[in-house]
Design an enzyme around this catalytic site. Structure first.
Site, mmCIF file in Angstrom:
data_model
loop_
_atom_site.group_PDB
_atom_site.id
_atom_site.type_symbol
_atom_site.label_atom_id
_atom_site.label_comp_id
_atom_site.label_asym_id
_atom_site.label_seq_id
_atom_site.Cartn_x
_atom_site.Cartn_y
_atom_site.Cartn_z
ATOM 1 N N CYS A 83 -10.761 -7.048 4.240
ATOM 2 C CA CYS A 83 -9.412 -6.734 3.747
ATOM 3 C C CYS A 83 -9.352 -6.677 2.224
ATOM 4 C CB CYS A 83 -8.409 -7.772 4.252
ATOM 5 S SG CYS A 83 -8.300 -7.815 6.035
ATOM 6 N N HIS A 332 -0.321 -3.099 6.123
ATOM 7 C CA HIS A 332 -1.680 -3.542 5.792
ATOM 8 C C HIS A 332 -2.729 -2.568 6.324
ATOM 9 C CE1 HIS A 332 -4.965 -5.996 4.734
ATOM 10 N NE2 HIS A 332 -4.911 -6.914 5.671
HETATM 11 N N1 COA Z 1 5.772 -7.035 12.065
HETATM 12 C C1 COA Z 1 6.928 -6.481 12.485
HETATM 13 N N2 COA Z 1 7.005 -5.667 13.568
HETATM 14 C C2 COA Z 1 5.878 -5.396 14.220
HETATM 15 C C3 COA Z 1 4.625 -5.925 13.813
HETATM 16 C C4 COA Z 1 4.612 -6.782 12.694
HETATM 17 N N3 COA Z 1 3.472 -7.319 12.268
HETATM 18 N N4 COA Z 1 3.670 -5.464 14.633
HETATM 19 C C5 COA Z 1 4.279 -4.669 15.507
HETATM 20 N N5 COA Z 1 5.596 -4.624 15.262
HETATM 21 C C6 COA Z 1 6.610 -3.924 16.038
HETATM 22 C C7 COA Z 1 6.192 -2.530 16.405
HETATM 23 O O1 COA Z 1 6.676 -1.581 15.472
HETATM 24 C C8 COA Z 1 6.841 -2.368 17.748
HETATM 25 O O2 COA Z 1 8.212 -2.072 17.563
HETATM 26 P P1 COA Z 1 8.978 -1.030 18.519
HETATM 27 O O3 COA Z 1 8.889 -1.648 19.887
HETATM 28 O O4 COA Z 1 10.354 -0.999 17.938
HETATM 29 O O5 COA Z 1 8.212 0.245 18.397
HETATM 30 C C9 COA Z 1 6.779 -3.749 18.373
HETATM 31 O O6 COA Z 1 6.722 -4.653 17.255
HETATM 32 C C10 COA Z 1 5.578 -3.976 19.247
HETATM 33 O O7 COA Z 1 4.475 -3.430 18.614
HETATM 34 P P2 COA Z 1 3.011 -3.454 19.207
HETATM 35 O O8 COA Z 1 2.266 -2.371 18.524
HETATM 36 O O9 COA Z 1 3.064 -3.430 20.699
HETATM 37 O O10 COA Z 1 2.492 -4.872 18.722
HETATM 38 P P3 COA Z 1 1.224 -5.622 19.200
HETATM 39 O O11 COA Z 1 1.699 -6.813 19.973
HETATM 40 O O12 COA Z 1 0.211 -4.733 19.827
HETATM 41 O O13 COA Z 1 0.608 -6.137 17.816
HETATM 42 C C11 COA Z 1 0.305 -7.905 16.270
HETATM 43 C C12 COA Z 1 1.318 -7.000 16.997
HETATM 44 C C13 COA Z 1 1.078 -8.764 15.300
HETATM 45 C C14 COA Z 1 -0.453 -8.792 17.265
HETATM 46 C C15 COA Z 1 -0.710 -7.005 15.525
HETATM 47 O O14 COA Z 1 -0.053 -6.159 14.628
HETATM 48 C C16 COA Z 1 -1.743 -7.834 14.756
HETATM 49 O O15 COA Z 1 -2.744 -8.276 15.333
HETATM 50 N N6 COA Z 1 -1.550 -7.996 13.455
HETATM 51 C C17 COA Z 1 -2.497 -8.687 12.604
HETATM 52 C C18 COA Z 1 -3.476 -7.699 12.040
HETATM 53 C C19 COA Z 1 -4.594 -8.400 11.326
HETATM 54 O O16 COA Z 1 -5.189 -9.339 11.805
HETATM 55 N N7 COA Z 1 -4.956 -7.896 10.141
HETATM 56 C C20 COA Z 1 -6.002 -8.447 9.335
HETATM 57 C C21 COA Z 1 -5.509 -9.619 8.654
HETATM 58 S S1 COA Z 1 -6.573 -10.326 7.468
#
Ligand code: COA
Length: 385
Positions: A83, A332
């Site tokens: 990252c 991100h």
């Molecule tokens: N913040 C706000 N809203 C979010 C979000 C977030 N981080 N991630 C997804 N959403 C929203 C989507 O837009 C979607 O909205 P909608 O239903 O209105 O379209 C809904 O939440 C569900 O999204 P989805 O894509 O199904 O989420 P998910 O459960 O597959 O993934 C996380 C969500 C948080 C688990 C995923 O984004 C994640 O793993 N994030 C961390 C990434 C990471 O580790 N990066 C490296 C870090 S060092």
């Protein structure tokens, strides 16, 4: 250190199904050139940051892609540091200028994360940890940060509500940023009620998976003066590492690499944390912002959560933190994030940020972290002569 930033641009971050990796990279590169008032032939070297394109887009050799987009044949190299890839690419660009090899360098970053299912992206992101001991046994980034969060809450009595304020504040800032992935304000209750990802972290404690690209153009001070673009410069650029595996650390409630890179950066710039007006920190998870602000010396250990909940890091309060919305709300797109932070600082220091403008911004700091505190880079920028 005195390296001019003569061009800066960011694509909007989000879910861009109609744009390829190449489209996003081209958009950031061309708008940065436009911002600098330069032509492709003016660029003497390129660095491109990316982490996952080999796994998620079946595309590597992004150095060649970036030069190809500009129709030039200069050296062009892809840089990876999880990252922190973008921040490391900035350091490579600075080194090229400081060595005397190049006068004008383009540094770009790109990531396309939404074209494949999230399980694959999660797996790919885990290659930034010690895969053998962490990813292989089923840990995910949210799970590892949940462990850190539990340990921190236990050690410093951080409440769940205080933690939630990080996301509330960053969404508030993101709502003011036209380039942000999420432009929606949220409440503490929204954070607490959103779906559980890794206890105690909920969906709204996590940064999203985003598509996006960012690009800056660096030059010598002399070149910047020649084209009358000497308003913003980088005065510190540092990097440090820690153990790749979280389990090999003595403490998991602070990150040594951030502390070391931060101290070296203040020394290089000849400033203290008190001189900094605005900060873009790596808030991949709400907990990460609290730890980063303490590691960088802005708050005493165990107090940043309280200060954030009190509004001290809100726009134009004591210290503006993540005016862009941070990784949480701006988004991100891994390879672009470290460069996107610097684009934000440049635009703030040029007073181009409209509703999210930090008043009287003079010195900005960008903190980028690869893995769980394993690779950290810090940059300090100023608009002072
Ligand atoms: N913040 C706000 N809203 C979010 C979000 C977030 N981080 N991630 C997804 N959403 C929203 C989507 O837009 C979607 O909205 P909608 O239903 O209105 O379209 C809904 O939440 C569900 O999204 P989805 O894509 O199904 O989420 P998910 O459960 O597959 O993934 C996380 C969500 C948080 C688990 C995923 O984004 C994640 O793993 N994030 C961390 C990434 C990471 O580790 N990066 C490296 C870090 S060092």
């Amino acid at each position: 250190m005195n390296i001019a930033v003569i061009g800066a641009s960011c694509t909007p971050y989000g879910e861009w199904w109609d744009k390829s990796l190449r489209d996003l990279l081209a958009q950031a590169q061309l708008t940065a050139l436009d911002d600098a008032g330069l032509m492709p032939k003016d660029i003497q070297e390129i660095f491109v940051a990316n982490m996952c394109a080999g796994q998620l887009s079946t595309q590597v050799n992004l150095g060649a892609m970036a030069a190809d987009i500009l129709g030039i044949h200069v050296p062009s190299t892809r840089i990876e540091g999880a990252c922190a890839s973008g921040a490391l690419a900035v350091r490579a660009g600075i080194a090229a200028i400081e060595s005397g090899r190049a006068e004008v360098v383009m540094v770009s970053g790109v990531e396309k994360m939404t074209d494949v299912d999230h399980t694959r992206v999660t797996e790919s992101l885990m290659s930034a940890t010690d895969y053998e001991t962490e990813g292989f046994v089923g840990a995910t980034f949210p799970a590892l940060f949940a462990l850190v969060t539990r340990a921190y809450m236990h050690t410093y009595n951080l409440t769940r509500e205080q933690l939630a304020w990080v996301s509330v504040k960053n969404h508030k800032h993101g709502a003011l940023n036209p380039s942000a992935h999420f432009r929606k304000e949220i409440s503490v209750q929204d954070v607490l009620k959103s779906s559980m990802v890794a206890d105690p972290l909920t969906l709204l404690d996590c940064s999203p998976m985003s598509d996006g690209a960012a690009s800056i153009i660096l030059s010598t001070p002399d070149f910047a003066k020649k084209i009358n673009k000497h308003d913003v410069k980088i005065i510190a650029s540092t990097q440090a590492c820690d153990t790749l595996a979280l389990s090999h650390r003595e403490k998991i409630t602070q990150f040594y690499a951030t502390q070391y890179a931060g101290q070296q950066a203040y020394k290089q710039a000849g400033i203290t944390p008190r001189d900094v007006n605005l900060v873009e920190v790596h808030d991949a998870f709400s907990m990460a912002e609290i730890i980063a602000l303490e590691d960088l010396g802005f708050f005493d250990r165990g107090t940043a959560g309280h200060e954030i909940a009190q509004g001290k890091t809100n726009l134009n309060n004591t210290l503006t933190v993540n005016a862009s919305g941070g990784l949480k709300a701006k988004g991100h797109p891994i390879g672009a994030s470290g460069i996107g932070q610097i684009v934000e600082l440049v635009q703030q220091l040029r007073t181009q940020c409209g509703a999210r403008q930090v008043h009287n911004a003079k010195i900005g700091l960008a903190h980028s972290m690869g893995g769980l505190g394993a690779t950290v880079a810090v940059h300090i920028l100023t608009n002072k002569e």
